[in-house]
Design a protein around this motif. Structure first.
Motif, PDB file in Angstrom:
ATOM      1  N   GLY A 199       3.703  10.392 -11.098  1.00 47.95           N
ATOM      2  CA  GLY A 199       3.179  11.728 -11.498  1.00 47.95           C
ATOM      3  C   GLY A 199       4.479  12.932 -11.570  1.00 47.95           C
ATOM      4  O   GLY A 199       4.453  13.513 -12.357  1.00 47.95           O
ATOM      5  N   LEU A 200       5.833  13.097 -11.138  1.00 50.58           N
ATOM      6  CA  LEU A 200       6.554  13.533 -11.269  1.00 50.58           C
ATOM      7  C   LEU A 200       6.809  13.694 -12.744  1.00 50.58           C
ATOM      8  O   LEU A 200       7.643  14.787 -13.671  1.00 50.58           O
ATOM      9  N   MET A 201       7.412  12.182 -12.920  1.00 50.83           N
ATOM     10  CA  MET A 201       7.957  11.846 -15.063  1.00 50.83           C
ATOM     11  C   MET A 201       6.870  12.857 -15.842  1.00 50.83           C
ATOM     12  O   MET A 201       7.085  13.628 -15.993  1.00 50.83           O
ATOM     13  N   VAL A 206       4.055  14.879 -14.978  1.00 50.64           N
ATOM     14  CA  VAL A 206       3.720  16.142 -15.402  1.00 50.64           C
ATOM     15  C   VAL A 206       5.137  17.020 -15.856  1.00 50.64           C
ATOM     16  O   VAL A 206       5.162  17.939 -16.745  1.00 50.64           O
ATOM     17  N   THR A 207       6.508  16.301 -15.609  1.00 53.40           N
ATOM     18  CA  THR A 207       8.215  17.347 -15.970  1.00 53.40           C
ATOM     19  C   THR A 207       7.961  16.956 -17.760  1.00 53.40           C
ATOM     20  O   THR A 207       8.124  18.004 -18.427  1.00 53.40           O
ATOM     21  N   VAL A 208       7.542  15.892 -17.848  1.00 60.52           N
ATOM     22  CA  VAL A 208       8.183  15.612 -19.997  1.00 60.52           C
ATOM     23  C   VAL A 208       6.897  16.090 -20.098  1.00 60.52           C
ATOM     24  O   VAL A 208       7.478  16.562 -21.628  1.00 60.52           O
ATOM     25  N   VAL A 209       5.898  15.212 -19.823  1.00 63.83           N
ATOM     26  CA  VAL A 209       4.462  16.370 -20.506  1.00 63.83           C
ATOM     27  C   VAL A 209       4.804  17.516 -20.679  1.00 63.83           C
ATOM     28  O   VAL A 209       4.604  18.237 -21.698  1.00 63.83           O
ATOM     29  N   GLY A 210       4.797  17.889 -19.693  1.00 70.72           N
ATOM     30  CA  GLY A 210       5.260  19.731 -19.464  1.00 70.72           C
ATOM     31  C   GLY A 210       6.673  19.971 -19.925  1.00 70.72           C
ATOM     32  O   GLY A 210       6.076  21.697 -20.712  1.00 70.72           O
ATOM     33  N   LEU A 211       6.733  19.447 -20.652  1.00 77.11           N
ATOM     34  CA  LEU A 211       8.776  20.584 -21.381  1.00 77.11           C
ATOM     35  C   LEU A 211       7.459  20.057 -22.684  1.00 77.11           C
ATOM     36  O   LEU A 211       8.120  20.819 -24.075  1.00 77.11           O
ATOM     37  N   ALA A 212       7.042  19.060 -23.736  1.00 80.48           N
ATOM     38  CA  ALA A 212       7.047  18.674 -24.141  1.00 80.48           C
ATOM     39  C   ALA A 212       5.784  19.937 -24.786  1.00 80.48           C
ATOM     40  O   ALA A 212       6.053  20.160 -25.959  1.00 80.48           O
ATOM     41  N   VAL A 213       5.069  19.788 -23.992  1.00 81.42           N
ATOM     42  CA  VAL A 213       4.195  21.455 -24.470  1.00 81.42           C
ATOM     43  C   VAL A 213       4.816  22.640 -25.004  1.00 81.42           C
ATOM     44  O   VAL A 213       4.952  23.473 -25.201  1.00 81.42           O
ATOM     45  N   PHE A 214       5.875  23.187 -23.753  1.00 78.77           N
ATOM     46  CA  PHE A 214       6.290  24.174 -23.380  1.00 78.77           C
ATOM     47  C   PHE A 214       7.731  24.153 -24.980  1.00 78.77           C
ATOM     48  O   PHE A 214       7.548  25.359 -25.458  1.00 78.77           O
ATOM     49  N   VAL A 215       8.331  23.329 -25.631  1.00 81.69           N
ATOM     50  CA  VAL A 215       9.103  23.103 -26.497  1.00 81.69           C
ATOM     51  C   VAL A 215       8.023  23.010 -28.384  1.00 81.69           C
ATOM     52  O   VAL A 215       8.797  23.684 -29.225  1.00 81.69           O
ATOM     53  N   THR A 216       6.620  23.619 -27.807  1.00 83.08           N
ATOM     54  CA  THR A 216       5.550  24.048 -28.729  1.00 83.08           C
ATOM     55  C   THR A 216       5.716  22.825 -30.016  1.00 83.08           C
ATOM     56  O   THR A 216       7.001  22.701 -31.190  1.00 83.08           O
ATOM     57  N   PRO A 217       5.791  21.771 -29.649  1.00 84.25           N
ATOM     58  CA  PRO A 217       5.196  20.804 -31.001  1.00 84.25           C
ATOM     59  C   PRO A 217       4.836  20.948 -32.144  1.00 84.25           C
ATOM     60  O   PRO A 217       3.743  21.937 -32.186  1.00 84.25           O
ATOM     61  N   ASP A 218       4.703  20.519 -33.334  1.00 90.54           N
ATOM     62  CA  ASP A 218       4.852  20.813 -35.073  1.00 90.54           C
ATOM     63  C   ASP A 218       2.873  19.925 -34.265  1.00 90.54           C
ATOM     64  O   ASP A 218       3.394  18.810 -34.766  1.00 90.54           O
ATOM     65  N   ILE A 219       2.235  20.310 -34.399  1.00 89.09           N
ATOM     66  CA  ILE A 219       0.839  19.837 -35.258  1.00 89.09           C
ATOM     67  C   ILE A 219       0.580  18.574 -36.192  1.00 89.09           C
ATOM     68  O   ILE A 219       0.555  18.449 -36.140  1.00 89.09           O
ATOM     69  N   ALA A 236       0.747  -1.201  -0.332  1.00 93.70           N
ATOM     70  CA  ALA A 236       0.394  -0.183   0.032  1.00 93.70           C
ATOM     71  C   ALA A 236       0.823   1.041   0.229  1.00 93.70           C
ATOM     72  O   ALA A 236       0.436   1.899  -0.467  1.00 93.70           O
ATOM     73  N   VAL A 237       2.105   1.553   0.556  1.00 94.99           N
ATOM     74  CA  VAL A 237       2.489   2.500   0.857  1.00 94.99           C
ATOM     75  C   VAL A 237       2.802   2.483  -0.240  1.00 94.99           C
ATOM     76  O   VAL A 237       3.682   3.474  -0.602  1.00 94.99           O
ATOM     77  N   PHE A 238       4.153   1.405  -0.821  1.00102.09           N
ATOM     78  CA  PHE A 238       5.060   1.577  -2.007  1.00102.09           C
ATOM     79  C   PHE A 238       4.163   2.097  -3.504  1.00102.09           C
ATOM     80  O   PHE A 238       4.983   3.027  -4.228  1.00102.09           O
ATOM     81  N   GLU A 239       2.889   1.756  -3.222  1.00103.31           N
ATOM     82  CA  GLU A 239       2.036   1.665  -4.680  1.00103.31           C
ATOM     83  C   GLU A 239       2.076   3.869  -4.624  1.00103.31           C
ATOM     84  O   GLU A 239       2.116   3.943  -5.590  1.00103.31           O
ATOM     85  N   LYS A 240       1.927   4.016  -3.288  1.00102.02           N
ATOM     86  CA  LYS A 240       1.535   5.333  -3.088  1.00102.02           C
ATOM     87  C   LYS A 240       2.706   6.155  -3.588  1.00102.02           C
ATOM     88  O   LYS A 240       2.946   7.354  -4.022  1.00102.02           O
ATOM     89  N   ALA A 241       4.170   6.110  -3.148  1.00 98.86           N
ATOM     90  CA  ALA A 241       5.102   6.549  -3.748  1.00 98.86           C
ATOM     91  C   ALA A 241       5.617   6.225  -5.039  1.00 98.86           C
ATOM     92  O   ALA A 241       6.132   7.161  -5.826  1.00 98.86           O
ATOM     93  N   MET A 242       5.030   5.224  -5.502  1.00 98.85           N
ATOM     94  CA  MET A 242       5.262   4.980  -7.131  1.00 98.85           C
ATOM     95  C   MET A 242       4.265   5.766  -7.926  1.00 98.85           C
ATOM     96  O   MET A 242       4.337   6.824  -9.196  1.00 98.85           O
ATOM     97  N   THR A 243       3.124   6.201  -7.100  1.00 96.51           N
ATOM     98  CA  THR A 243       1.870   7.642  -8.047  1.00 96.51           C
ATOM     99  C   THR A 243       2.334   8.398  -7.767  1.00 96.51           C
ATOM    100  O   THR A 243       2.735   9.686  -9.026  1.00 96.51           O
ATOM    101  N   VAL A 244       3.243   8.921  -6.521  1.00 92.44           N
ATOM    102  CA  VAL A 244       4.228  10.484  -6.818  1.00 92.44           C
ATOM    103  C   VAL A 244       4.958  10.436  -7.451  1.00 92.44           C
ATOM    104  O   VAL A 244       5.320  11.451  -8.258  1.00 92.44           O
ATOM    105  N   LEU A 245       6.043   9.442  -7.691  1.00 89.38           N
ATOM    106  CA  LEU A 245       7.391   9.363  -9.043  1.00 89.38           C
ATOM    107  C   LEU A 245       7.272   9.237 -10.456  1.00 89.38           C
ATOM    108  O   LEU A 245       7.405  10.459 -10.904  1.00 89.38           O
ATOM    109  N   PHE A 259      13.865  13.237 -14.839  1.00 85.79           N
ATOM    110  CA  PHE A 259      14.940  12.373 -14.844  1.00 85.79           C
ATOM    111  C   PHE A 259      15.224  10.698 -13.929  1.00 85.79           C
ATOM    112  O   PHE A 259      14.602   9.723 -14.074  1.00 85.79           O
ATOM    113  N   PHE A 260      14.987  11.552 -12.615  1.00 90.97           N
ATOM    114  CA  PHE A 260      15.833  11.046 -11.330  1.00 90.97           C
ATOM    115  C   PHE A 260      14.366  10.354 -10.738  1.00 90.97           C
ATOM    116  O   PHE A 260      14.292   9.205 -10.493  1.00 90.97           O
TER     117      PHE A 260
END
Length: 436
Positions: A173-175, A177-190, A162-171, A306-307
């Motif tokens: 989430g970081l992955m 938000v970070t990567v998808v946010g970066l993809a939006v930030f660099v403005t993809p060619d639609i 149960a605790v393990f699952e919560k920690a993985m969900t947080v990680l 990345f981490f």
């Protein structure tokens, strides 16, 4: 009265009437609140190596191979669903299923999980250490790697699912938000993104295409999905609908994550002819590109993502593969189908945790022995076709209640996955032969 029910991922219509088992007619409702095991398997399977592979595909071919990432997610949905379906329909573990096929499965799996764990431990610790060494250059890389391994060991040793699952969900989430946010930030060619949905194979892209379909999110941890399903408390076929919903949502998120990485590679690297280093260090190259283009803050945010991707693989493997090892040893000792909670406290589980953590530290200080790398590569290349084809065998047999056996679409999906992984296996082995 006759009713038609549909069962995913590759859904098969089943006629429900008199005499149909309760499992079909009393399915628990799928709920967003209960999602968890799929998040765990997706977070574990997508590590730093997968991020680099996707980035390099974007760097070399732009958006052209976008379609392959989507096909890859469908393949993983089929495999994970089949694993979960076996556990719920039979109320037995996947290793129990393998054992029923003959002791030859033990002779393959035993050496594989031992050698794989030894070499993967060093790989996972090194990958997690790279962003930490870049963010906090107060310790050498090997020291950060050892700290990551010990942190994973301590966390899994003292916490249950149960605790393990919560920690993985947080990680994850970081992955995400970070990567998808970066993809939006660099403005993809639609326009280019939409064109990438059309299946095309540019010259020299065959190997990368197969790698994207078969590699991203596809490791031994896919076989651990059923163990995590049971650890969640889903122990019988009444949870089938929930398991399938969980699996689709998780690999849907994986697909978005992989597409985001491809967009980053296409926009930042393909358009500017910047080449990345092979291996996990390619992500440090990308961090340098981001700092040069957008400043230190964006680079730091990416290194955090990345981490999260790398360390989630440590936690997932330390927990999930240790459960599989405990089940393997339990079968050898005649102790089958123990509750997950008992396995988490067993000496086999904790012994494998120690094996993943401390012996691989020797490889952090010295170059990997060439012979071990060859064994690791060959055994590892066989695992995904082994998983796909044994699931195809098991789920068409009388080991599974008739209502939960494969339908036509499921059989086609697993057969295609098996053939794909055989091709990848042959390519991998050929690469080792040539390298030798």
């Amino acid at each position: 009265m006759t009713e038609i029910r549909f069962f995913a991922p590759f859904e098969v219509a089943v006629e429900v009437g008199e005499g149909v088992p309760v499992a079909l007619t009393e399915q628990r409702k799928a709920s967003w609140k209960l999602i968890g095991p799929g998040i765990v398997v997706a977070a574990t399977g997508v590590g730093a190596g997968d991020m680099v592979a996707t980035l390099i595909a974007g760097e070399r071919f732009g958006y052209t191979l976008l379609w392959a990432t989507i096909v890859g997610c469908l393949v993983k949905i089929a495999l994970a669903e089949a694993t979960g379906r076996w556990h719920l329909a039979t109320e037995r573990t996947i290793f129990d299923g393998w054992s029923s096929l003959g002791r030859w499965t033990h002779f393959y799996f035993g050496p594989y999980i031992v050698v794989w764990g030894f070499l993967y431990g060093a790989t996972a610790m090194s990958a997690s250490a790279l962003p930490l060494a870049a963010l906090f250059p107060v310790l050498p890389l090997w020291a950060w790697a050892m700290l990551c391994g010990v942190a994973g060991l301590v966390f899994v040793w003292f916490n249950q699912y149960a605790v393990f699952e919560k920690a993985m969900t947080v990680l994850i989430g970081l992955m995400f938000v970070t990567v998808v946010g970066l993809a939006v930030f660099v403005t993809p060619d639609i326009v280019a993104t939409v064109k990438g949905l059309v299946p095309l194979l540019p010259q020299g892209s065959a190997v990368y295409t197969l790698g994207l379909i078969g590699g991203v999110g596809g490791t031994i941890t896919m076989a651990a999905y059923g163990y995590w399903v049971n650890a969640k408390g889903w122990r019988d076929a009444t949870w089938m609908r929930m398991m399938r919903w969980d699996n689709r949502v998780a690999y849907g998120m994986t697909g978005i994550f992989v597409i985001a990485m491809l967009i980053v590679g296409a926009e930042l690297l393909y358009a500017t002819n910047i080449a990345l280093s092979e291996g996990d260090r390619g992500l440090l190259d990308l961090a340098g590109v981001l700092e040069e283009r957008f400043g230190r803050v964006i680079s730091v945010v990416f290194l955090i993502g990345f981490f999260a991707a790398a360390f989630s693989s440590i936690l997932g493997v330390w927990h999930g593969v240790s459960l599989m090892f405990a089940d393997f040893v339990g079968h050898l000792r005649g102790r089958v189908n123990r509750p997950v909670e008992e396995r988490e406290r067993s000496w086999e589980f904790r012994g494998y945790l120690l094996w993943l953590t401390f012996p691989p530290m020797l490889l952090l200080l010295f170059d990997r022995p060439f012979q071990l790398v060859i064994i690791y590569g060959v055994l590892g290349a066989f695992f995904m076709p082994f998983l796909a084809l044994t699931l195809l065998w098991l789920l068409n047999s009388d080991r599974v209640p008739r209502e939960w056996r494969n339908g036509i679409v499921s059989n086609v999906g697993l057969a295609v996955a098996g053939l794909l992984f055989i091709v990848l296996c042959a390519h991998e082995i050929w690469g080792y032969v040539q390298g030798g």
